[in-house]
Design a protein around this motif. Structure first.
Motif, mmCIF file in Angstrom:
data_model
loop_
_atom_site.group_PDB
_atom_site.id
_atom_site.type_symbol
_atom_site.label_atom_id
_atom_site.label_comp_id
_atom_site.label_asym_id
_atom_site.label_seq_id
_atom_site.Cartn_x
_atom_site.Cartn_y
_atom_site.Cartn_z
ATOM 1 N N ILE A 40 0.839 -1.205 0.000
ATOM 2 C CA ILE A 40 0.000 0.000 0.000
ATOM 3 C C ILE A 40 0.867 1.245 0.000
ATOM 4 O O ILE A 40 0.574 2.233 -0.700
ATOM 5 N N GLY A 41 1.961 1.227 0.781
ATOM 6 C CA GLY A 41 2.846 2.385 0.830
ATOM 7 C C GLY A 41 3.477 2.684 -0.517
ATOM 8 O O GLY A 41 3.503 3.835 -0.965
ATOM 9 N N LYS A 42 3.996 1.646 -1.167
ATOM 10 C CA LYS A 42 4.603 1.857 -2.486
ATOM 11 C C LYS A 42 3.569 2.304 -3.506
ATOM 12 O O LYS A 42 3.836 3.202 -4.328
ATOM 13 N N PHE A 43 2.408 1.694 -3.468
ATOM 14 C CA PHE A 43 1.361 2.089 -4.414
ATOM 15 C C PHE A 43 0.983 3.551 -4.215
ATOM 16 O O PHE A 43 0.793 4.297 -5.191
ATOM 17 N N ALA A 44 0.913 3.989 -2.967
ATOM 18 C CA ALA A 44 0.516 5.377 -2.683
ATOM 19 C C ALA A 44 1.552 6.368 -3.208
ATOM 20 O O ALA A 44 1.203 7.363 -3.860
ATOM 21 N N VAL A 45 2.836 6.126 -2.927
ATOM 22 C CA VAL A 45 3.858 7.082 -3.378
ATOM 23 C C VAL A 45 4.027 7.028 -4.889
ATOM 24 O O VAL A 45 4.236 8.074 -5.536
#
Length: 508
Positions: free
Chosen positions: A417-422
């Motif tokens: 989720i973190g990578k997708f968000a950034v």
């Protein structure tokens, strides 16, 4: 001359931690050695918990304190909360008192003060209770660092949290020479970085006539003909902050320090230092230098690309697990920089989410590493000797695999989720090439982490098989908390995403 007003309420989280740190120094100086560990641990936990309550009470407060030196806003409260949670988990790891621990507290209540046993424990490097006030001073510096309203306060906070870390890196009991070498390298490179940071501050002051972040932004907005002094000051300031986040080419200290420092200290550094450094970086570029975004965004984008690829590729050849996680931290810094480069509200909230989840995942991974030992009780960080640990200690291998999957960005973990968000924020701002490089680097890191998982479940008998020491209740709680957060925010990320979004923007 009118003295500045001091808003103690807004400063309460920092004052609580600093007060606990000073009290810890007094305990270290005057308390009986036999009772020192118990008092220090209780004082440390109480101070951090009280500061966390104060941060929660200040949520939603927007304003400045001490004539603008410290700022209260959504991002500051969010990042301070993350730093304090990481600090609590790190103290739980430091509190391990087993004789095989890297930080050993052997002078306990059963040791008679002044006895031969006590003197032997001190000579052997035990009773290192000074690590507790040092941790509190480092946390206090980080709390100020993410909320600094001017560059001078930011520099003071940088030194306040850096100096304790220099000392803590050299406290490893079993590998003292390696640990002290790592501490010396970190000190020398850190001093060099601080000089860059200070020179950058001086040049920005020379070109704008102010040290406040909002004042610099106002001056640069009204004087659009940016001088060479302004650009050079920005470059030097950026170099100083890039060292703290471990971006290429300022990453050379990370593998040596991570390997040589005691694993609990490594966990604290890998998690909390990154949160604090990125918090300061966001405040500098989003508050003080938004009008120079056409200058710093291309440079940061290029650095993010090199950092992601460099960290991922260098991790492939590592045979020591702490060095592998060190180069992994370099690659993760590149991924987080992707959100910074976005330069908008979506990039800010995505970066805050990534920092929170990454910090707890990384701390959990190092917590597991701290439990794995050889027959003599020393750390067992050679990857080859972890072979078969999945068969001998299945729960440990499963927990560590969860953390590795999150660092790799596999779906149903918070790392994905973190990578997708950034990546989404960067793509929305036009940084398509940066996102493509990030996806490639992520694929390389998947191979790196998968290799470790395969070794753990390998049936081959290692030359020196690793064994797992039973954790204390505090350490087990910290690991369990990391696992729950990693899985929960991978499956149901919306509450934390909403919290990061509600943090809003910086006070300008």
């Amino acid at each position: 001359m009118t003295p500045p007003s001091i808003e103690y309420g807004q400063l309460s989280p920092m004052l609580i931690v600093l007060g606990a740190a000073v009290a810890g120094v007094l305990v270290e100086a005057f308390a009986p050695r036999a009772d020192r560990f118990r008092w220090q641990l209780g004082l440390c936990l109480a101070g951090l918990c009280s500061a966390l309550v104060a941060v929660a009470a200040l949520a939603g407060t927007v304003g400045s304190a001490v004539s603008g030196a410290v700022v209260s806003d959504g991002p500051a409260s969010f990042l301070q909360g993350v730093v304090l949670v990481v600090g609590l988990a790190a103290v739980a790891l430091v509190a391990e008192r087993d004789s095989g621990a890297s930080l050993s507290f052997t002078a306990q209540a059963s040791t008679v003060p002044g006895s031969v046993a006590e003197r032997t424990a001190v000579r052997a490097g035990g009773a290192q209770t000074e690590v507790f006030p040092l941790t509190l001073f480092a946390v206090a510096g980080m709390l100020v660092f993410v909320a600094a309203g001017d560059l001078l306060t930011m520099f003071v906070a940088l030194e306040v949290f850096s100096l304790p870390l220099y000392l803590m890196c050299g406290l490893a009991r079993r590998r003292r020479l390696l640990s002290q070498e790592a501490a010396l390298k970190y000190f020398l490179l850190g001093a060099f970085s601080s000089a860059f940071f200070l020179y950058g501050i001086a040049m920005l002051y020379g070109s704008t006539g102010t040290l406040t972040l909002t004042g610099i932004a106002t001056t640069l907005a009204t004087h659009t003909d940016h001088t060479t002094l302004t650009l050079l000051g920005t470059a030097l300031l950026t170099a100083g902050i890039l060292f703290k986040i471990g971006a290429v080419p300022f990453h050379s200290w990370i593998p040596d320090v991570y390997q040589g420092a005691p694993t609990p200290i490594t966990a604290f550094m890998a998690a909390a230092t990154k949160v604090a450094a990125f918090g300061a970086m966001l405040r500098i570029f989003y508050v003080a230098l938004p009008t120079l975004s056409h200058n710093w965004r291309p440079i940061l984008s290029m650095i993010a690309m090199v950092t992601m690829i460099g960290g991922a590729v260098l991790a492939v050849s590592q045979t020591d697990l702490k060095r592998l996680l060190g180069y992994s931290a370099v690659a993760q810094a590149g991924f987080i920089l992707t959100g910074v480069v976005a330069g908008d509200g979506a990039g800010l909230s995505a970066t805050l989410f990534y920092l929170a989840t990454y910090a707890l995942t990384t701390l959990g991974a190092f917590a597991v590493v701290s439990l794995v030992r050889d027959e003599a009780g020393g750390e067992q960080t050679a990857i080859a000797n972890w072979a078969g640990i999945g068969r001998r200690h299945p729960l440990t291998a499963l927990v560590f695999t969860v953390f590795l999957l999150a660092l790799a960005g596999i779906p149903l973990t918070s790392g994905f989720i973190g990578k997708f968000a950034v990546f989404a924020a960067a793509a929305h701002s036009g940084q398509v090439m940066l996102v493509l490089i990030g996806v490639i680097a992520s694929a390389v890191t998947v191979f790196v982490y998968a290799r470790v998982a395969v070794v753990m479940y390998d049936q081959a008998a290692p030359i020196r098989p690793a064994i797992v020491r039973a954790p204390s209740r505090l350490t087990a709680t910290a690991i369990l908390f990391g696992v729950v957060v990693t899985i929960a925010f991978g499956v149901l990320p919306q509450p934390l995403l909403d919290m990061a979004h509600r943090a809003g923007d910086f006070l300008r």
